[in-house]
Design an enzyme around this catalytic site. Structure first.
Site, PDB file in Angstrom:
ATOM      1  CE  LYS A  20      -3.760  -2.490   2.198  1.00 37.68           C
ATOM      2  NZ  LYS A  20      -4.479  -2.853   3.438  1.00 37.68           N
ATOM      3  CD  GLN A  24      -3.162  -4.582   6.617  1.00 39.24           C
ATOM      4  OE1 GLN A  24      -3.095  -3.601   5.885  1.00 39.24           O
ATOM      5  NE2 GLN A  24      -3.781  -5.690   6.259  1.00 39.24           N
ATOM      6  CG  ASP A  83      -9.309  -0.169   4.890  1.00 38.86           C
ATOM      7  OD1 ASP A  83      -9.050  -0.412   3.694  1.00 38.86           O
ATOM      8  OD2 ASP A  83      -8.557  -0.496   5.827  1.00 38.86           O
TER       9      ASP A  83
END
Ligand code: NAD
Length: 293
Positions: free
Chosen positions: A52, A96, A119
């Site tokens: 990412k 994460q 997200d």
């Protein structure tokens, strides 16, 4: 049969994002900035976060990686999230997963400011998506929607069967396919582990979206000729003939289903590569205040 190329599509999206970032910078605007929080040393998580951060560089974003020890307390992590929430230079924030067991994923997710939740995991963004409001849509469903769009797959009036009801894939996918828009306007059947006669239901699908997490579960006898098949599954299996010693397969038995399908996503190179493109897209949307205004 059309092979839906997620690798190429994700590269196209990254190129489009890079072009927009170059424009913003030329106009003297602020560089989009994504912050990622990584807790602990899980190998897969480090790889995902690394990819990412690298993708941010590729499109010209700024990125910040906050690494915390696995012993970090829930309170300390919540404080890190809060600080990023309040930092006006940061547009997007991801934490994460998975997190260590002593930390509540729900509490941490709920702490993320919806305006920075690129997200798309917060209740606010899931609610907005469900109401068909502008929202950050989670990466995998966003990636699938974008593939259907860019391959101009007709969805209106079609019967879409989704296998799997996870919060990150199956459930949002069923909502997106049923909503009034494109892609959408499908008649959706959401199936799960308690569904009876699954094969029979799948055979009625014009569009079959498979997110069950079982290698090569969907076989030719479960697919209607001409169906569009989207395979979300990713499994690593041993393969001594490969240099790496393994290869990737999906939830669909590709070799026997592909000849029947009108269009299908391969594994690898289908849905998977779209996830990072989705995250970058959401971050750009945030930098340009396109979702929450
Ligand atoms: P999950 O394990 O959270 O959910 C699986 C779902 O399948 C559950 O809702 C369950 O009810 C359903 N299910 C289980 N057995 C069933 C049965 N016999 N019949 C019908 N339904 C059944 O999985 P997930 O997180 O949605 O992921 C699914 C797969 O997709 C996994 O292989 C995962 O690795 C992969 N994945 C890929 C991406 C990507 O970027 N390509 C992203 C997320 C997940």
């Amino acid at each position: 049969m059309i092979l839906i190329d997620g690798k190429k599509t994700s590269q196209d999206i990254k190129n489009e994002i890079a072009a927009r970032v170059a424009e913003i910078k030329a106009e003297g605007g602020k560089t989009p900035h994504l912050a990622a929080v990584l807790v602990g040393n899980d190998g897969a998580s480090q790889t995902y976060v690394g990819a990412k951060v690298k993708a941010c560089e590729e499109v010209g974003f700024q990125s910040t990686l906050v690494r915390l020890d696995s012993s970090v307390s829930e309170e300390e992590l919540l404080k890190v999230v809060e600080d990023i929430n309040e930092n006006p230079d940061i547009d997007g924030l991801i934490v994460q997963l998975p997190l260590p067991k002593h930390i509540s994923v729900d509490k941490v997710t709920n702490k993320i400011k919806p305006e920075k939740d690129v997200d798309g995991f917060t209740p606010a963004n899931v609610g907005r998506m469900t109401l068909n409001w502008p929202a950050y849509v989670a990466a995998t469903p966003y990636g699938i929607v974008e593939l259907l769009k860019r391959y101009q797959i007709e969805t209106s009036g079609k019967h879409c069967v989704v296998i799997g009801r996870s919060h990150i894939v199956g459930s949002p996918m069923s909502i997106l396919m049923a909503r009034n828009g494109y892609p959408g306007n499908a008649t959706v059947t959401l199936t799960h582990s308690k569904t009876q006669n699954l094969a029979e239901i799948c055979r009625t699908a014009d569009i079959l979206i498979v997110a069950i997490g079982k290698p090569e579960f969907v076989t030719a006898d479960m697919v209607k000729p001409g169906a569009v098949v989207i395979d979300v599954g990713i499994h690593r299996i041993e393969d001594p003939s490969k240099k790496s010693g393994f290869r990737l397969i999906g939830d669909v038995k590709f070799d026997e289903v592909a000849p029947l399908a009108s269009a299908i996503t391969p594994v690898p190179g289908g849905v998977g590569p779209m996830t990072i493109a989705a995250l970058l897209y959401n971050t750009l949307q945030s930098a340009e205040k396109k979702v929450f205004g």
